[in-house]
Design an enzyme around this catalytic site. Structure first.
Site, PDB file in Angstrom:
ATOM      1  N   ASN A 100      81.024  60.753  69.735  1.00 41.31           N
ATOM      2  CA  ASN A 100      81.869  60.654  70.921  1.00 41.31           C
ATOM      3  C   ASN A 100      83.347  60.463  70.614  1.00 41.31           C
ATOM      4  OD1 ASN A 100      82.360  59.764  73.921  1.00 41.31           O
ATOM      5  ND2 ASN A 100      83.094  58.046  72.685  1.00 41.31           N
ATOM      6  N   TYR A 171      92.690  70.675  71.415  1.00 44.60           N
ATOM      7  CA  TYR A 171      91.516  69.979  71.951  1.00 44.60           C
ATOM      8  C   TYR A 171      90.446  70.976  72.407  1.00 44.60           C
ATOM      9  CZ  TYR A 171      88.928  66.853  75.142  1.00 44.60           C
ATOM     10  OH  TYR A 171      87.966  66.139  75.795  1.00 44.60           O
ATOM     11  N   LYS A 175      86.694  71.282  70.841  1.00 41.86           N
ATOM     12  CA  LYS A 175      85.522  71.055  71.685  1.00 41.86           C
ATOM     13  C   LYS A 175      84.633  72.292  71.762  1.00 41.86           C
ATOM     14  CE  LYS A 175      85.988  66.760  72.926  1.00 41.86           C
ATOM     15  NZ  LYS A 175      85.061  65.751  72.366  1.00 41.86           N
TER      16      LYS A 175
END
Length: 302
Positions: A100, A171, A175
């Protein structure tokens, strides 16, 4: 609580705040012994401190659960390896890994520096790969010793990884990479009793409350759809033995909504049976696009 994770040992990275904290507390509430990993860094990944992880551990213990803090950098070989050791040496086993940890360094592409690209790739993508690598090695060894685990990995992607997000090229790329890593890990690790899935959560965290302030604001009354605790029940279930048979999947989770994402699938196609000319390829592409579904808008460009 139902004790869905009773006797299981779970690791949660980036568990000092936000989604990670919510996951750690929810796993502990269902009976898991939790290794709470957090470097205590700022929103941009700078600084460090053990206090956030220890506060979550104290909260779990105060509620009658079991937890231990880990302050290692999981984007390094030693940090990731020590994380797995912390679970096995403290509790004798490892059953669930929830990847996470992450932070943001948002810039438009023309202003995005190489250091900001590397830092975000490091924490999100490498920070998923290394704990996964060392957990997989542990579970492979268990299988070879005749102890086939009911192991689970829950990776954390994002809507930005599924659709892209304006101002978040680093990002979004990281991801999206996590989704690819999830699919490969699910295919490779099934023989060791390991199921690997990913979530794409939407919730109020340090990374979203500033960028999407209006959307993420808590209501004065009623259901708080953006509370990070709304995502954790799915994580707990995916991290439990009850999710048997579910692997290689990506789930969006937001408020009270859970969606199975179906990923890239072939759409309209044309096969000439020979090489196209540039003009012919363009004509065919335009015809196929007219038959195809319109893609979802990029985040931040709605």
């Amino acid at each position: 609580m139902s004790g869905l994770c009773s006797e299981r040992v779970a690791i949660v990275t980036g568990a000092g705040r936000g989604l990670g904290r919510a996951h750690a507390l929810a796993l502990a509430a269902e009976g898991a012994k939790v290794v709470v990993n957090d470097l205590g860094v700022g929103l941009d990944g700078t600084g460090s401190g053990t206090e956030p992880a220890q506060l979550v551990v104290d909260e779990i213990v105060a509620r009658g659960g079991q937890a231990v803090a880990h302050g290692g950098d999981i984007a390094t070989t030693e940090g990731a390896a020590s994380l797995i050791r912390a679970a096995v040496e403290t509790y004798g086993r490892l059953d669930t890994l929830v990847n996470n940890a992450g932070f943001l360094r948002d810039r438009m592409l023309v202003n995005l520096g190489e250091d900001d690209w590397d830092a975000v790739m490091r924490v999100h993508l490498k920070g998923h790969f290394l704990p996964l690598k060392y957990a997989a090695a542990h579970w492979r060894a268990e299988t070879k010793a005749g102890r086939i685990p009911a192991a689970r990995v829950v990776n954390t992607s994002s809507g930005a990884g599924l659709l892209g997000s304006v101002g978040q090229g680093n990002y979004s790329a990281a991801k999206a990479g996590i989704i690819g890593l999830t699919l490969v890990a699910a295919a490779e690790m099934g023989r060791y009793g390991v199921l690997v899935n990913a979530i794409a959560p939407a919730a109020r965290t340090r990374m979203t409350e500033a960028t999407f302030a209006e959307t993420m604001a808590a209501p004065d009354t009623g259901f708080d759809a953006m509370a990070p605790e709304n995502v954790s029940p799915l994580v707990v279930w995916l991290g439990s033995a009850a999710s048997a048979g579910v692997t290689g999947r990506v789930f969006e989770a937001e408020g009270g909504r859970i969606t199975v994402m179906e990923g890239w699938r072939p759409g309209p196609t044309a096969d000439k049976g020979a090489r196209w000319s540039p003009a012919g390829a363009g004509e065919a592409a335009l015809k196929l696009l007219a038959e195809a579904r319109v893609p979802e808008p990029v985040y931040g460009a709605r």
